[in-house]
Design a protein around this motif. Sequence first.
Motif, PDB file in Angstrom:
ATOM      1  N   LEU A 342       0.588  -1.374  -0.008  1.00  0.00           N
ATOM      2  CA  LEU A 342       0.029   0.164   0.259  1.00  0.00           C
ATOM      3  C   LEU A 342       0.195   1.203  -0.193  1.00  0.00           C
ATOM      4  CD1 LEU A 342      -3.050   0.490   1.835  1.00  0.00           C
ATOM      5  CD2 LEU A 342      -1.685   2.066   2.108  1.00  0.00           C
ATOM      6  N   PHE A 343       0.849   2.250  -0.991  1.00  0.00           N
ATOM      7  CA  PHE A 343       0.872   3.581  -1.087  1.00  0.00           C
ATOM      8  C   PHE A 343       0.157   4.603  -0.594  1.00  0.00           C
ATOM      9  CE2 PHE A 343       3.348   0.635  -3.942  1.00  0.00           C
ATOM     10  CZ  PHE A 343       4.933   0.583  -3.212  1.00  0.00           C
ATOM     11  N   TRP A 344       0.573   5.427  -0.071  1.00  0.00           N
ATOM     12  CA  TRP A 344      -0.804   6.991   0.238  1.00  0.00           C
ATOM     13  C   TRP A 344       0.130   8.026   0.810  1.00  0.00           C
ATOM     14  CZ3 TRP A 344      -4.902   6.805  -2.163  1.00  0.00           C
ATOM     15  CH2 TRP A 344      -5.887   7.994  -1.283  1.00  0.00           C
ATOM     16  N   LYS A 345      -0.950   9.504   0.997  1.00  0.00           N
ATOM     17  CA  LYS A 345      -0.210  10.329   1.699  1.00  0.00           C
ATOM     18  C   LYS A 345      -0.183  10.374   2.847  1.00  0.00           C
ATOM     19  CE  LYS A 345      -0.147  12.426  -3.125  1.00  0.00           C
ATOM     20  NZ  LYS A 345      -0.935  13.507  -4.110  1.00  0.00           N
ATOM     21  N   SER A 346       0.738  10.902   3.153  1.00  0.00           N
ATOM     22  CA  SER A 346       0.582  12.178   5.274  1.00  0.00           C
ATOM     23  C   SER A 346      -0.341  13.440   4.528  1.00  0.00           C
ATOM     24  CB  SER A 346       1.459  11.592   5.441  1.00  0.00           C
ATOM     25  OG  SER A 346       2.416  12.812   4.967  1.00  0.00           O
ATOM     26  N   GLY A 378       0.356 -14.411  14.133  1.00  0.00           N
ATOM     27  CA  GLY A 378      -0.001 -12.955  13.130  1.00  0.00           C
ATOM     28  C   GLY A 378       0.641 -12.509  12.249  1.00  0.00           C
ATOM     29  N   TRP A 379       0.126 -11.406  12.093  1.00  0.00           N
ATOM     30  CA  TRP A 379       0.999 -10.363  11.325  1.00  0.00           C
ATOM     31  C   TRP A 379       1.192  -8.754  11.633  1.00  0.00           C
ATOM     32  CZ3 TRP A 379      -1.070  -6.320   8.856  1.00  0.00           C
ATOM     33  CH2 TRP A 379      -2.287  -6.219   9.075  1.00  0.00           C
ATOM     34  N   THR A 380       1.929  -8.605  10.547  1.00  0.00           N
ATOM     35  CA  THR A 380       2.726  -7.610  10.486  1.00  0.00           C
ATOM     36  C   THR A 380       2.748  -6.307   9.184  1.00  0.00           C
ATOM     37  OG1 THR A 380       4.710  -8.292  12.420  1.00  0.00           O
ATOM     38  CG2 THR A 380       5.198  -6.284  10.805  1.00  0.00           C
ATOM     39  N   MET A 381       2.579  -5.697  10.120  1.00  0.00           N
ATOM     40  CA  MET A 381       3.100  -4.640   9.055  1.00  0.00           C
ATOM     41  C   MET A 381       3.541  -3.080   9.086  1.00  0.00           C
ATOM     42  SD  MET A 381       0.940  -3.184   5.861  1.00  0.00           S
ATOM     43  CE  MET A 381      -0.992  -2.779   5.919  1.00  0.00           C
ATOM     44  N   PHE A 382       4.539  -3.677   8.368  1.00  0.00           N
ATOM     45  CA  PHE A 382       5.721  -2.469   7.939  1.00  0.00           C
ATOM     46  C   PHE A 382       5.278  -1.486   7.396  1.00  0.00           C
ATOM     47  CE2 PHE A 382       9.262  -6.198   9.229  1.00  0.00           C
ATOM     48  CZ  PHE A 382       9.629  -5.527  10.151  1.00  0.00           C
ATOM     49  N   SER A 383       4.608  -0.422   8.771  1.00  0.00           N
ATOM     50  CA  SER A 383       4.306   0.606   7.456  1.00  0.00           C
ATOM     51  C   SER A 383       5.637   2.059   8.414  1.00  0.00           C
ATOM     52  CB  SER A 383       3.042   1.427   9.103  1.00  0.00           C
ATOM     53  OG  SER A 383       2.230   3.013   9.026  1.00  0.00           O
ATOM     54  N   GLY A 384       5.633   1.948   6.691  1.00  0.00           N
ATOM     55  CA  GLY A 384       7.201   3.251   6.316  1.00  0.00           C
ATOM     56  C   GLY A 384       7.194   4.729   5.970  1.00  0.00           C
ATOM     57  N   LEU A 385       8.604   5.624   6.073  1.00  0.00           N
ATOM     58  CA  LEU A 385       8.408   6.241   5.873  1.00  0.00           C
ATOM     59  C   LEU A 385       8.744   6.552   3.773  1.00  0.00           C
ATOM     60  CD1 LEU A 385       9.997   8.138   8.252  1.00  0.00           C
ATOM     61  CD2 LEU A 385       7.905   7.993   7.469  1.00  0.00           C
ATOM     62  N   ALA A 386       8.199   6.336   2.986  1.00  0.00           N
ATOM     63  CA  ALA A 386       8.163   6.593   1.313  1.00  0.00           C
ATOM     64  C   ALA A 386       9.734   7.264   0.983  1.00  0.00           C
ATOM     65  CB  ALA A 386       7.272   6.314   0.297  1.00  0.00           C
ATOM     66  N   GLN A 387       9.159   8.496   1.752  1.00  0.00           N
ATOM     67  CA  GLN A 387      10.321   9.498   0.962  1.00  0.00           C
ATOM     68  C   GLN A 387      10.688  10.642   2.711  1.00  0.00           C
ATOM     69  OE1 GLN A 387      11.259  11.015  -2.218  1.00  0.00           O
ATOM     70  NE2 GLN A 387      10.311   8.643  -3.042  1.00  0.00           N
ATOM     71  N   PRO A 388      11.907  10.211   3.245  1.00  0.00           N
ATOM     72  CA  PRO A 388      12.208  10.568   4.238  1.00  0.00           C
ATOM     73  C   PRO A 388      12.646  11.544   3.540  1.00  0.00           C
ATOM     74  CG  PRO A 388      13.906   8.639   4.169  1.00  0.00           C
ATOM     75  CD  PRO A 388      12.038   8.955   2.825  1.00  0.00           C
ATOM     76  N   LYS A 389      12.843  12.864   4.280  1.00  0.00           N
ATOM     77  CA  LYS A 389      13.219  14.276   4.228  1.00  0.00           C
ATOM     78  C   LYS A 389      14.778  14.037   5.682  1.00  0.00           C
ATOM     79  CE  LYS A 389      10.049  15.712   1.747  1.00  0.00           C
ATOM     80  NZ  LYS A 389       9.306  14.919   2.199  1.00  0.00           N
ATOM     81  N   SER A 390      15.180  13.354   6.284  1.00  0.00           N
ATOM     82  CA  SER A 390      16.387  13.177   7.238  1.00  0.00           C
ATOM     83  C   SER A 390      17.470  12.497   6.172  1.00  0.00           C
ATOM     84  CB  SER A 390      16.138  12.532   8.280  1.00  0.00           C
ATOM     85  OG  SER A 390      14.994  12.307   9.004  1.00  0.00           O
ATOM     86  N   ARG A 391      18.959  13.219   6.153  1.00  0.00           N
ATOM     87  CA  ARG A 391      19.622  12.143   5.772  1.00  0.00           C
ATOM     88  C   ARG A 391      20.713  11.835   6.350  1.00  0.00           C
ATOM     89  NH1 ARG A 391      16.336  12.384   2.724  1.00  0.00           N
ATOM     90  NH2 ARG A 391      15.746  14.321   0.891  1.00  0.00           N
ATOM     91  N   GLY A 392      21.752  10.985   5.549  1.00  0.00           N
ATOM     92  CA  GLY A 392      22.409  10.728   7.274  1.00  0.00           C
ATOM     93  C   GLY A 392      23.770  10.851   6.278  1.00  0.00           C
ATOM     94  N   ARG A 393      25.171  10.433   6.890  1.00  0.00           N
ATOM     95  CA  ARG A 393      26.184  10.391   6.534  1.00  0.00           C
ATOM     96  C   ARG A 393      27.172   8.696   6.166  1.00  0.00           C
ATOM     97  NH1 ARG A 393      30.597  14.277   8.236  1.00  0.00           N
ATOM     98  NH2 ARG A 393      31.338  13.579   6.900  1.00  0.00           N
ATOM     99  N   GLU A 414      14.584  14.815  11.664  1.00  0.00           N
ATOM    100  CA  GLU A 414      13.513  16.059  10.826  1.00  0.00           C
ATOM    101  C   GLU A 414      11.748  15.971  10.924  1.00  0.00           C
ATOM    102  OE1 GLU A 414      14.625  18.815   8.937  1.00  0.00           O
ATOM    103  OE2 GLU A 414      16.983  17.548   8.749  1.00  0.00           O
ATOM    104  N   PRO A 415      12.222  17.277  11.328  1.00  0.00           N
ATOM    105  CA  PRO A 415      10.117  17.046  12.139  1.00  0.00           C
ATOM    106  C   PRO A 415       8.905  16.255  10.715  1.00  0.00           C
ATOM    107  CG  PRO A 415      10.688  19.222  11.770  1.00  0.00           C
ATOM    108  CD  PRO A 415      11.843  18.554  11.603  1.00  0.00           C
ATOM    109  N   GLU A 416       9.597  16.626   9.432  1.00  0.00           N
ATOM    110  CA  GLU A 416       8.585  15.873   8.447  1.00  0.00           C
ATOM    111  C   GLU A 416       8.273  14.740   9.121  1.00  0.00           C
ATOM    112  OE1 GLU A 416      10.455  19.444   5.882  1.00  0.00           O
ATOM    113  OE2 GLU A 416      11.161  18.146   8.251  1.00  0.00           O
ATOM    114  N   ASP A 417       9.758  13.419   8.858  1.00  0.00           N
ATOM    115  CA  ASP A 417       9.654  12.161   8.942  1.00  0.00           C
ATOM    116  C   ASP A 417       8.725  12.194  10.323  1.00  0.00           C
ATOM    117  OD1 ASP A 417      10.555  12.293   6.977  1.00  0.00           O
ATOM    118  OD2 ASP A 417      12.954  12.050   7.709  1.00  0.00           O
ATOM    119  N   MET A 418       8.545  12.652  11.483  1.00  0.00           N
ATOM    120  CA  MET A 418       7.988  11.899  12.386  1.00  0.00           C
ATOM    121  C   MET A 418       6.363  12.177  12.161  1.00  0.00           C
ATOM    122  SD  MET A 418       7.548  10.807  14.960  1.00  0.00           S
ATOM    123  CE  MET A 418       8.886  11.092  16.413  1.00  0.00           C
ATOM    124  N   ALA A 419       6.368  13.135  11.456  1.00  0.00           N
ATOM    125  CA  ALA A 419       5.079  13.969  11.289  1.00  0.00           C
ATOM    126  C   ALA A 419       3.985  12.831   9.969  1.00  0.00           C
ATOM    127  CB  ALA A 419       4.899  15.239  10.692  1.00  0.00           C
TER     128      ALA A 419
END
Length: 542
Positions: A342-346, A378-393, A414-419
Amino acid sequence: MDQNTHDLNRHENPAPTRHEVSDDFDFIVCGAGSSGSVIAARLAECGDARVLLLEAGGDDVAESVRDPAQWPLNLGTSRDWGFVGEPAPELCGRRLPLSMGKGLGGGSSINVMVWARGHKEDWNHFAAEADDEAWGYESVLGYYRRIEDWRGPPDAVRRGAGGPVYVAQPRSPQPIAEALLNAASAIGIPVFDTPNGELMESAGGASIAELRIRDGRRESVFGSYVRPLMSRPNLTVLTDALVTSIIFDGKRATGVEVLVNGQRRAFTARCETVLSLGAINTPKVLMQSGIGPKDELKAHGIPVVQHLPGVGRNHQDHLAFGCTWAYRKPEGVGGGGCEAKLFWKSDSRLSQPDILQCQLEFAVPSPAETGLETPAHGWTMFSGLAQPKSRGRLRLSGPNTNDPILIEPNSLSEPEDMAAALAAVELCRELGNSDAFTPLVTSEAAPGTRDRAGMIDFIRKSAVTYWHQSCTAKMGRDSMSVVNNELKVYGIESLRIADASIMPRITTGNTMAPCVVIGERAGDLIRKTHGLAVLSGVAPFA
């Protein structure tokens, strides 16, 4: 070629020993994963071009590789690089396991085999960053038509038939996968026949997943591209061959130094060397060879060949949060365990989906820090961030091959990622607790009802990754770019990069399919540069 490599193809002639392998080739491809395998095959198709494909890991003949259901058994073994991130402040100081495939096929030999082609806006972003429409969505559709052997409803615009990559949806998805589609439809999320057609041009939706499984067996990218060409005398594949550094003549890459079964060897590339070592090892080899941020190289006593401050920066990955439900009774597991996506918009104002949800048909334990118990069934849904704003190195810990790379994912910084994470988990809970799942589940095991502070705590303590590390040697035109639109390393001749590290930003969904496109694009660029044509009488994959 070595005996281990040739044993992969029972129709081979007796193989020479490693000592008989030449030191000189036309092209050297480093890494036999989802991009490198494609490049090596496309070059080996061409006349007498002598191609060396180097792989640090071993073969891909183990049952844990061939049986899709056994993919978790490869994690933490010799088939997994087993990277671990540095302590992440926003994850309560936890260190994220960052698995990456090691062996013929790379990640495609140990992953869940989901074929996800990336959203239209991903590829158009690539084209804008590179200033090259050959990376745009319309062009990439052409690559997918070439690549795929799609076993679903025909779509002359979006799908291919007869290509090297077998792609199919499960014939009889498990009830839990069908329940996800019903739950999505009930709350107004569109359900599509396939996740790789119109869905990836839209605001999002749900669909039965597409998989690289044929007759119950894994189809790795190496198996699809390289194995059919293993008898060609111009193709050499070496396993247990760890690339340690690039060899230069001034600013021209002339080959690589390699540890082959622990013995140091140097191989020369007359035309080009291609790094396809993945988003962790490609920057490491670049930096330890003298290509990267000059201050960091000098701090480790590494002579600077080319100052490129973007090497190792821009690290991105798909972060996920496991939401789990207990079954009423044990249920079956199909394929590799993931049959629905499933893909959707926050936020409806976004240009593309930023929520990625992969349903696993078994219960995945939450990290110990959550204090949550995992149901026996049971079953698990990995609910994730498709377009994270945080950047690592990535940073070097030293100049030597055995000095580990330091990975700072910087997750949720980045706060957008928590939202977006809060929206993703709430959507997941709305779906999982809906009437569509009532016949199959008894209760929600994770995260359960919580206030906002409690949900943020769950997200920080439960976050894991999809192991889609990318973007650490990005393609583009700004000062932090490492390669140009033709994947050539800035300031260096005869060296290209072709793997997930060149992505300007991470694609929407699993990264295997985009890496195949990157490999195909690199193959075309290299063949054009050197005027290579497919050998007469040998049918090209296209």
